[in-house]
Motif scaffolding. Structure first.
Motif, mmCIF file in Angstrom:
data_model
loop_
_atom_site.group_PDB
_atom_site.id
_atom_site.type_symbol
_atom_site.label_atom_id
_atom_site.label_comp_id
_atom_site.label_asym_id
_atom_site.label_seq_id
_atom_site.Cartn_x
_atom_site.Cartn_y
_atom_site.Cartn_z
ATOM 1 N N MET A 1 49.499 73.791 -9.892
ATOM 2 C CA MET A 1 49.591 72.548 -8.945
ATOM 3 C C MET A 1 49.597 71.282 -9.709
ATOM 4 N N PRO A 2 48.803 71.292 -10.597
ATOM 5 C CA PRO A 2 48.699 69.930 -11.708
ATOM 6 C C PRO A 2 50.488 69.643 -12.057
ATOM 7 N N SER A 3 51.051 70.780 -12.469
ATOM 8 C CA SER A 3 52.441 70.651 -12.809
ATOM 9 C C SER A 3 53.401 70.155 -11.545
ATOM 10 N N PHE A 4 53.087 70.714 -10.408
ATOM 11 C CA PHE A 4 54.008 70.153 -9.216
ATOM 12 C C PHE A 4 53.456 68.584 -8.963
ATOM 13 N N ALA A 5 51.985 68.216 -9.159
ATOM 14 C CA ALA A 5 51.586 66.995 -8.775
ATOM 15 C C ALA A 5 52.146 65.939 -10.090
ATOM 16 N N SER A 6 52.251 66.406 -10.957
ATOM 17 C CA SER A 6 53.036 65.450 -12.315
ATOM 18 C C SER A 6 54.443 65.346 -11.833
ATOM 19 N N SER B 1 58.607 51.270 -3.299
ATOM 20 C CA SER B 1 59.078 52.442 -3.004
ATOM 21 C C SER B 1 58.407 53.697 -2.375
ATOM 22 N N ARG B 2 58.630 54.382 -1.702
ATOM 23 C CA ARG B 2 57.837 55.307 -1.047
ATOM 24 C C ARG B 2 58.555 56.706 -1.131
ATOM 25 N N THR B 3 57.985 57.651 -1.903
ATOM 26 C CA THR B 3 58.207 58.894 -1.995
ATOM 27 C C THR B 3 57.531 59.845 -1.621
ATOM 28 N N GLY B 4 58.035 61.067 -0.357
ATOM 29 C CA GLY B 4 57.396 61.845 0.069
ATOM 30 C C GLY B 4 56.852 63.005 -0.720
ATOM 31 N N ARG B 5 55.662 63.376 -0.496
ATOM 32 C CA ARG B 5 55.174 64.410 -1.044
ATOM 33 C C ARG B 5 55.349 65.728 -0.888
ATOM 34 N N ASP B 6 56.986 66.027 -1.219
ATOM 35 C CA ASP B 6 57.413 67.255 -0.771
ATOM 36 C C ASP B 6 57.129 68.504 -1.848
ATOM 37 N N ILE B 7 57.156 67.803 -2.980
ATOM 38 C CA ILE B 7 56.815 68.789 -4.111
ATOM 39 C C ILE B 7 55.755 69.679 -4.194
ATOM 40 N N THR B 8 54.473 68.799 -3.976
ATOM 41 C CA THR B 8 53.236 69.793 -3.858
ATOM 42 C C THR B 8 53.362 70.608 -2.666
ATOM 43 N N ALA B 9 53.981 70.283 -1.624
ATOM 44 C CA ALA B 9 53.919 71.166 -0.415
ATOM 45 C C ALA B 9 54.688 72.501 -0.669
ATOM 46 N N VAL B 10 55.899 72.010 -1.465
ATOM 47 C CA VAL B 10 56.842 73.088 -2.135
ATOM 48 C C VAL B 10 55.762 74.172 -3.013
ATOM 49 N N GLY B 11 54.851 73.530 -3.769
ATOM 50 C CA GLY B 11 53.962 74.217 -4.704
ATOM 51 C C GLY B 11 53.068 74.930 -3.886
ATOM 52 N N GLU B 12 52.373 74.619 -2.661
ATOM 53 C CA GLU B 12 51.595 75.229 -1.887
ATOM 54 C C GLU B 12 52.318 76.496 -1.434
ATOM 55 N N ARG B 13 53.591 76.336 -0.945
ATOM 56 C CA ARG B 13 54.164 77.630 -0.445
ATOM 57 C C ARG B 13 54.700 78.279 -1.400
ATOM 58 N N THR B 14 54.951 77.935 -2.607
ATOM 59 C CA THR B 14 55.356 78.981 -3.815
ATOM 60 C C THR B 14 54.235 79.699 -4.245
ATOM 61 N N ILE B 15 52.926 79.382 -4.280
ATOM 62 C CA ILE B 15 51.747 79.857 -4.385
ATOM 63 C C ILE B 15 51.717 81.023 -3.575
#
Length: 607
Positions: free
Chosen positions: A31-36, A240-254
């Motif tokens: 998860m820290p990698s996804f957050a990064s 600029s506004r960036t959606g937090r889709d990557i961490t959601a993908v990380g949760e689903r991946t786990i």
């Protein structure tokens, strides 16, 4: 409790503990990698917006420099070019230049010209960049520097943010006293920037940015940068506004990984229970060892028969049957691959020989017709009449004059025939080169050589220059050398020229144009390549056919054409490290074929 049940329960406990540990490890390590990655994505999005704004500033500054350091602008500031505005500061010219404002200021701050337009669906509406006709002497636009410097900045206007580029007005050779400052401006379209960068952002006043921004939450990450005005003061904030889709993908991946682990564990338990029931551990190990050997060596060998006549023995026999079928299929595929390769090579060879033979047959037909010319027949009759001793003197004089003219004509015709024969010999040598090269390529790998682009094209032109409906134009070819294989490259050019000539003839036009040009381009890491463009005004290619133009067997021609030429050309160019690109605006609008090869290290002139 049975032993197999105990083993299964123990394994199930191990799997459960492993699942918990894996979940904790994934949460802590992954998860820290996804957050990064999410933080990096937000930084990249903000960077793309800032880079897009800087690109606008650079473009406007370059245009301002071009117009400021120009004799016509200099003359206009000295009241010596009365038609300057009509020629250069119209709505159409500013739109072509990509700017909305055109401002000229003299050295005293007086605005000599402030013209601009906002472009919409209807007529352009006039604009002014400045409300007054005078700038303060301290204004940055009037700042004098030792060097000629083209600068850019941002301004806030009633039309929104404007990117400006400004430069001192000098003569084209940068001589003379500074006549003032030229300012070009472009309205910064936030919607266009969002579309170009694919980033959700907005401009806000600096004092409101922190109030409306808040903090990055569960749904979005925010990035803020301040943009300054021409005076260096804060002008606006880019948010600029960036959606937090990557961490959601990380949760689903786990979660998905854990599900797969649990599913795999269940299958493993079932398999182990089945094997233990059948007491087949040793035989499974033997099978595993054999399969591992197959994976490591690549040799699909049969398993020895254990003679137990049970299900596992049948599986071993099925494996052996499969191994035998795969071996037979592999041999069959090898034979088919060889046959197909040979067939493709033969088809390409026949296609190229046919293209090369076409002008030879035309020359042979023309030479056969010249032997029956009326000049020869009339000359024979004239000589027979001159043998008559009773022929009148004036008649003999006319006949002698006719004989002289006919002899001269025959001499000229003979010279033309010799040239035709020489052309035919060159074409036959070209065919011989094709055959020899095909024989060499079947035995050895071709060596890369330096090819004179101009000579190769002029050799290929002989295939179409006698076509009445084709007018050829060659330019910018001399001096360009490329790296490749000469004979196949010459065949590629011949194929493309013949296709262009046939496209012109198929259009029904009595006179068509083939224009051949070349240019030197720079690829990645500074590598240079030479691109040759062959354009024709023939029947063109519709968009649907253009997508399949390089497919084997596809052809836009009628009359039973097999569609081998461009397919073969693309394969040959790829083998030489080059490429072929075909472009057309549609049916009836001609086509352009671009052939690209790496440039030789030395030009022809240097060599």
């Amino acid at each position: 409790m049975r032993l197999i049940t105990k083993i299964n329960l123990a394994l199930l406990g191990v799997v459960a503990v492993s699942a918990v540990l894996n979940f904790a490890a994934l949460r802590m390590a992954v998860m820290p990698s996804f957050a990064s990655l999410e933080e990096q994505a937000a930084d990249r999005n903000q960077g793309r917006v800032l880079e897009a704004i800087e690109l606008h500033k650079e473009q406007v500054a370059n245009s301002a420099g071009d117009y400021a350091i120009w004799d016509d602008t200099y003359a206009f500031m000295r009241n010596e070019a009365t038609d300057y505005v009509d020629k250069n500061v119209t709505a159409e010219s500013l739109k072509t230049l990509g700017v909305n404002y055109f401002v000229a200021v003299d050295n005293e701050g007086h605005i000599v010209l402030d013209s601009g337009y906002r472009y919409g669906e209807e007529e352009p509406s006039p604009l002014r960049l400045f409300a007054s006709n005078q700038l303060l002497r301290s204004h940055p636009f009037l700042e004098a520097t030792e060097d000629v410097e083209v600068r850019s900045a941002l301004l806030s206007t009633d039309q929104g943010l404007v990117v400006v580029g400004y430069a001192p007005i000098l003569m084209s050779d940068r001589s003379g006293e500074r006549a003032g400052t030229l300012v070009l401006g472009r309205i910064l379209d936030a919607d266009a920037l969002r579309s170009a960068t694919k980033v959700d952002f907005e401009f806000k006043a600096p004092e409101k940015a922190s109030e409306d921004l808040g903090v990055s939450g569960q749904e979005f990450l925010y990035r803020v940068d301040q943009l300054t005005s021409v005076e260096g003061k804060p002008l606006t904030a880019v948010i600029s506004r960036t959606g937090r889709d990557i961490t959601a993908v990380g949760e689903r991946t786990i979660l998905t990984t854990l599900l797969f682990l649990l599913g795999g564990a269940a299958l493993l338990l079932f398999a182990l229970g089945y094997v233990l029931r059948k007491i087949a551990v040793s035989r499974i190990e033997m099978l595993r060892a054999h399969l591992s050997n197959v994976a490591s060596t690549g040799k699909l060998e049969a398993l020895p028969d254990d003679g137990r006549n049970d299900e596992l023995s049948e599986a071993i026999q099925a494996f052996n049957d499969m191994a035998q079928q795969l071996a037979e299929l592999r041999d069959k595929l090898r034979r088919q691959d060889y046959d197909h390769g040979a067939a493709d090579q033969a088809a390409g060879l026949l296609h190229n020989v046919r293209n090369a033979m076409s002008p030879v047959s035309v020359l042979a037909w023309e030479l056969s017709k010249e032997g029956q010319s009326a000049v020869s027949q009339n000359l024979t009759k004239a000589l027979e009449q001159l043998k008559d001793p009773e022929i009148a003197q004036d008649r003999a004089a006319k006949l002698n004059q006719f004989v002289t003219m006919s002899a001269t004509r025959l001499i000229e015709d003979e010279a033309e025939r010799r040239n035709s024969v020489r052309s035919m010999v060159d074409m036959l040598r070209h065919i011989d080169d094709i055959l020899k090269d095909s024989e060499r390529s079947a035995q050895l790998e071709r060596a890369v050589e330096s090819i004179d682009l101009d000579k190769s094209m002029r050799d290929a032109v002989q295939l179409v220059e006698r076509r009445a409906a084709v007018d050829l134009g060659l330019s910018h070819l001399d001096g360009n050398l490329v790296l490749g294989h000469k004979v196949p490259f010459d065949q590629v050019l011949a194929n493309i020229l013949v296709n262009a000539a046939e496209a012109i003839e198929a259009s029904g036009s009595k006179s068509g144009k083939i224009l051949v040009t070349s240019e030197i381009r720079t690829r990645g890491q500074g590598a240079r390549e030479v691109a040759m463009m062959i354009r024709d005004d023939g029947v063109g290619i519709d968009r649907g056919s253009l997508q399949h133009i390089f497919e084997k067997g596809f052809s836009t021609k009628s009359e039973g054409k097999r569609g081998l030429g461009l397919h073969w050309c693309a394969n040959v160019m790829n083998a030489m490290g080059g490429r072929v690109v075909v472009e057309s605006e549609g049916a009836g609008r001609g086509a352009c074929v671009t052939v690209t090869l790496p440039a030789a290290t030395e030009s022809k002139a240097a060599a």
